[in-house]
Design a protein around this motif. Structure first.
Motif, short mmCIF file in Angstrom:
data_model
loop_
_atom_site.label_atom_id
_atom_site.label_comp_id
_atom_site.label_asym_id
_atom_site.label_seq_id
_atom_site.Cartn_x
_atom_site.Cartn_y
_atom_site.Cartn_z
N UNK A 71 0.84 -1.21 0.00
CA UNK A 71 0.00 0.00 0.00
C UNK A 71 0.86 1.25 0.00
N UNK A 72 1.96 1.24 0.76
CA UNK A 72 2.86 2.40 0.77
C UNK A 72 3.49 2.61 -0.61
N UNK A 73 3.86 1.51 -1.27
CA UNK A 73 4.41 1.61 -2.62
C UNK A 73 3.39 2.22 -3.57
N UNK A 74 2.17 1.75 -3.53
CA UNK A 74 1.13 2.25 -4.43
C UNK A 74 0.75 3.70 -4.11
N UNK A 75 0.80 4.07 -2.85
CA UNK A 75 0.57 5.47 -2.47
C UNK A 75 1.69 6.34 -3.03
N UNK A 76 2.93 5.88 -2.90
CA UNK A 76 4.08 6.61 -3.46
C UNK A 76 3.92 6.78 -4.97
N UNK A 125 -12.98 4.13 -3.92
CA UNK A 125 -12.70 4.65 -2.58
C UNK A 125 -11.64 3.85 -1.83
N UNK A 126 -11.42 2.61 -2.23
CA UNK A 126 -10.46 1.80 -1.47
C UNK A 126 -9.51 1.00 -2.37
N UNK A 127 -9.18 1.54 -3.54
CA UNK A 127 -8.35 0.78 -4.49
C UNK A 127 -6.93 0.54 -3.98
N UNK A 128 -6.36 1.46 -3.20
CA UNK A 128 -5.02 1.26 -2.65
C UNK A 128 -5.05 0.07 -1.68
N UNK A 129 -6.06 0.01 -0.84
CA UNK A 129 -6.18 -1.12 0.10
C UNK A 129 -6.39 -2.42 -0.67
N UNK A 135 -1.97 -7.52 -4.91
CA UNK A 135 -0.72 -7.40 -5.67
C UNK A 135 0.43 -8.04 -4.91
N UNK A 136 1.24 -8.80 -5.63
CA UNK A 136 2.45 -9.40 -5.05
C UNK A 136 3.52 -9.45 -6.13
N UNK A 137 4.77 -9.23 -5.76
CA UNK A 137 5.88 -9.33 -6.69
C UNK A 137 6.21 -10.80 -6.94
#
Length: 147
Positions: A71-76, A125-129, A135-137
């Motif tokens: 989530x932090x990566x996607x927010x960035x 409203x909650x796509x980052x969550x 999502x996984x690498x």
């Protein structure tokens, strides 16, 4: 084995640590409360990775597989990505930087239409969550995030 993550951009990105909670771990706090990402300039030891990217600026990315870190990566990415542009992500095992990506693992995230891949529609409203959970690498996986 160590997995390395990389992020490519059409323009320079801010480097450093993002989203990390800076606090002391006490007996009452869990280590999982400390999360975040780190974006650093590509060092000479990983310059072989540039062949995977179509974009000129490539950075090393430290990101745990934990949903909070994703989530932090996607927010960035959401904060840094200019509308109409895209960012590229890639992961591989240590020593495999010069090998080809696995095209069968290619994925895309469209932050404008809110689609993960071709068929998974995200909630506005909650796509980052949501992305933090799904999502996984994967090894030799290439991804594109569009805005």
């Amino acid at each position: 084995m160590t997995v390395h993550h990389y992020i490519g951009s059409p323009y320079e990105l801010p480097t450093g640590s993002f989203g990390t909670k800076e606090k002391l771990i006490t007996i009452y706090e869990k280590e999982e409360d400390a999360y975040g990402i780190s974006v650093n300039r590509l060092n000479d030891g990983h310059s072989d990775i540039k062949h995977v990217f179509t974009l000129p600026y490539v950075y090393e990315l430290s990101c745990d597989p934990h949903p909070k870190s994703i989530r932090e990566l996607l927010t960035y990415i959401e904060e840094q990505l200019i509308e109409g542009c895209h960012i590229e992500l890639y992961s591989c095992l240590d020593g495999d930087e010069a090998t080809e990506k696995d095209s069968s693992l290619d994925m895309s995230i469209n932050l404008k239409t809110l689609y993960f891949g071709k068929h998974y529609k995200l909630d506005r409203k909650k796509y980052i969550d949501e992305l933090g959970e799904v999502f996984a690498f994967e090894d030799k996986q290439f991804g594109v995030v569009v805005k």
